[in-house]
Design a protein around this motif. Structure first.
Motif, short mmCIF file in Angstrom:
data_model
loop_
_atom_site.label_atom_id
_atom_site.label_comp_id
_atom_site.label_asym_id
_atom_site.label_seq_id
_atom_site.Cartn_x
_atom_site.Cartn_y
_atom_site.Cartn_z
N THR A 1 -33.74 -28.80 -51.66
CA THR A 1 -34.17 -29.12 -53.05
C THR A 1 -33.15 -30.17 -53.81
N ARG A 2 -32.13 -29.90 -53.08
CA ARG A 2 -31.07 -30.99 -53.69
C ARG A 2 -30.68 -30.56 -55.30
N THR A 3 -30.57 -29.19 -55.41
CA THR A 3 -30.32 -28.55 -56.68
C THR A 3 -29.08 -27.48 -56.56
N HIS A 4 -28.55 -27.35 -57.59
CA HIS A 4 -27.64 -25.98 -57.37
C HIS A 4 -28.43 -24.84 -58.00
N ILE A 5 -28.41 -23.72 -56.88
CA ILE A 5 -29.22 -22.55 -57.22
C ILE A 5 -28.09 -21.41 -57.51
N PRO A 6 -28.65 -20.62 -58.56
CA PRO A 6 -27.70 -19.27 -59.08
C PRO A 6 -27.74 -18.50 -57.84
N ILE A 7 -26.31 -17.87 -57.61
CA ILE A 7 -26.11 -17.03 -56.53
C ILE A 7 -26.51 -15.64 -57.17
N THR A 8 -27.09 -14.94 -56.42
CA THR A 8 -27.53 -13.71 -56.86
C THR A 8 -27.05 -12.35 -56.20
N ASP A 9 -26.65 -12.61 -54.95
CA ASP A 9 -26.18 -11.72 -53.76
C ASP A 9 -24.89 -10.97 -54.39
N ARG A 10 -25.05 -9.75 -54.83
CA ARG A 10 -23.79 -9.19 -55.22
C ARG A 10 -22.76 -9.24 -54.36
N LEU A 11 -22.92 -8.87 -53.16
CA LEU A 11 -21.71 -9.08 -52.23
C LEU A 11 -21.00 -10.28 -52.43
N LEU A 12 -21.85 -11.42 -52.47
CA LEU A 12 -21.16 -12.75 -52.30
C LEU A 12 -20.76 -12.84 -53.86
N LEU A 13 -21.39 -12.55 -54.72
CA LEU A 13 -20.57 -12.50 -56.20
C LEU A 13 -19.40 -12.03 -56.13
N ARG A 14 -19.09 -10.70 -55.74
CA ARG A 14 -18.13 -9.90 -55.71
C ARG A 14 -17.12 -10.76 -54.96
N ARG A 15 -17.35 -11.34 -53.88
CA ARG A 15 -16.33 -12.01 -53.20
C ARG A 15 -15.73 -13.24 -53.88
N ILE A 16 -16.63 -14.02 -54.57
CA ILE A 16 -16.21 -15.06 -55.40
C ILE A 16 -15.17 -14.48 -56.36
N ASP A 17 -15.54 -13.43 -57.13
CA ASP A 17 -14.92 -13.02 -58.33
C ASP A 17 -13.44 -12.65 -57.77
N SER A 18 -13.42 -11.85 -56.46
CA SER A 18 -12.15 -11.55 -55.73
C SER A 18 -11.23 -12.95 -55.80
N LEU A 19 -11.76 -14.03 -54.98
CA LEU A 19 -11.28 -15.37 -54.82
C LEU A 19 -10.68 -16.02 -56.15
N MET A 20 -11.43 -15.58 -57.32
CA MET A 20 -10.91 -16.22 -58.67
C MET A 20 -10.06 -15.09 -59.55
N SER A 21 -9.44 -14.13 -58.49
CA SER A 21 -8.73 -13.41 -59.44
C SER A 21 -7.11 -13.42 -58.77
N PRO A 22 -6.28 -13.70 -59.69
CA PRO A 22 -5.02 -14.01 -58.93
C PRO A 22 -4.30 -12.96 -58.36
N VAL A 23 -4.44 -11.79 -58.80
CA VAL A 23 -4.03 -10.34 -57.99
C VAL A 23 -4.47 -10.35 -56.73
N ASP B 1 -24.84 -22.30 -55.76
CA ASP B 1 -24.60 -22.87 -54.37
C ASP B 1 -25.60 -24.30 -54.38
N TRP B 2 -25.05 -25.14 -53.54
CA TRP B 2 -25.82 -26.16 -53.30
C TRP B 2 -27.02 -26.18 -52.38
N ASP B 3 -28.28 -26.33 -52.54
CA ASP B 3 -29.31 -26.32 -51.98
C ASP B 3 -29.64 -27.81 -51.46
N SER B 4 -29.58 -28.11 -50.11
CA SER B 4 -29.41 -29.50 -49.42
C SER B 4 -31.10 -29.76 -49.63
#
Length: 305
Positions: A212-234, A207-210
């Protein structure tokens, strides 16, 4: 000296990929967008006897898009070109530098670009299909089944255009990252397996950190799962999804045929036209896949008419 020789050989190989040898179609490389200081390109294969319809074909394998595989994907597209379809071989940003959301963004932009410039390619903007193999099939499905990104308020004329497709036909695609191979197996959460098969970068979301102006790795499990859901055609498929054709080997050791079967089940419940062709004894890819493109032609003929 070795470096110079290698550069020359690579240049010759690339030239060979783009050399026009078949008079039945023209081949032109164009830039469809620029992101992160990089030009994103597609190669237009236009038949001399075009039928006025377009197919987006994703140059993607293992979530990597590079010119080393260009000849393979061009040859796989030729049955569609010879059938009259104008084919757009699309490249996207690749793992490990970029993750799935970046790739989806690129493919959606490519669809918008083609539709916006439809008149330039003498195709009907309301008759666009999409295809791909493996990760390319995954991205094709994701683009076709995700919600539209058209932004009528944008100052960018291309961004105002719809990214929806009218039909999709793919080979051996991942479709459900939350239930990969079996119910409840969350593949992206299994980092050792991602490392083993060489795709960890594709699932390294940031995710973009305005500040530090860097991309910071997402570590929140719920958010990661949400993204994985959005990246799943089913998970994103809905009742207005386009007609979908899938071909999958029933002995695929990399992407279980369960992935295609699961999507078929979901689309059937949504009453979306869908068909699965199971290839007996086939693994992740098989001989004469180009011949199977004839079934893709029939599918696109039916739903892009």
């Amino acid at each position: 000296m070795k470096t110079i020789i290698l550069s020359v050989l690579l240049a010759l190989a690339t030239a060979g990929h783009f050399g026009q040898t078949d008079p039945s179609y023209t081949q032109t490389e164009i830039t469809y967008d620029r992101r992160d200081g990089t030009s994103l390109t597609m190669t237009v294969l236009k038949p001399k006897k075009a039928n006025g319809k377009g197919i987006i074909s994703l140059l993607s394998g293992n979530f990597v898009s590079d010119y080393n595989s260009f000849a393979l994907y061009r040859d796989r597209a030729l049955p569609m070109v010879n059938h009259g379809y104008t084919v757009f071989l699309v490249m996207h940003r690749s793992a490990p530098r970029f993750a799935l959301p970046d790739m989806l963004e690129d493919v959606q932009r490519a669809v918008q670009f083609v539709r916006y410039h439809a008149a330039d390619y003498t195709i009907d903007p309301a008759r666009l299909g999409i295809t791909g193999t493996s990760s390319g099939g995954h991205l094709a499905l994701l683009t076709a089944l995700s919600r539209d990104i058209a932004d009528p308020a944008s100052k960018d004329p291309i961004a105002k255009v719809s990214a929806k497709l009218q039909a999709v036909a793919v080979f051996c695609p991942p479709t459900d990252l939350l239930n990969f191979g079996s119910s409840g197996y969350h593949l992206p959460a299994d980092k050792p397996t991602l490392v083993e098969i060489g795709v960890l970068g594709a699932f390294s979301y940031s995710d973009w950190d305005s500040v530090t102006r860097t991309h910071i790795p997402i570590t929140d499990r719920l958010l990661l799962r949400r993204i994985d859901s959005l990246m799943s055609p089913v998970q994103v498929a809905e009742k207005h999804s386009p007609p979908t054709l899938l071909m999958h080997g029933d002995k695929d050791p990399l992407v279980p045929i369960q992935q295609s079967q699961t999507l078929v089940s979901k689309l059937q419940k949504l009453k979306v036209p869908v068909r699965l062709v199971e290839k007996p004894g086939a693994g992740h890819g098989w001989k004469d896949m180009n011949k199977d493109e004839q079934e893709f032609n029939a599918w696109f003929d039916l739903y892009l008419k």
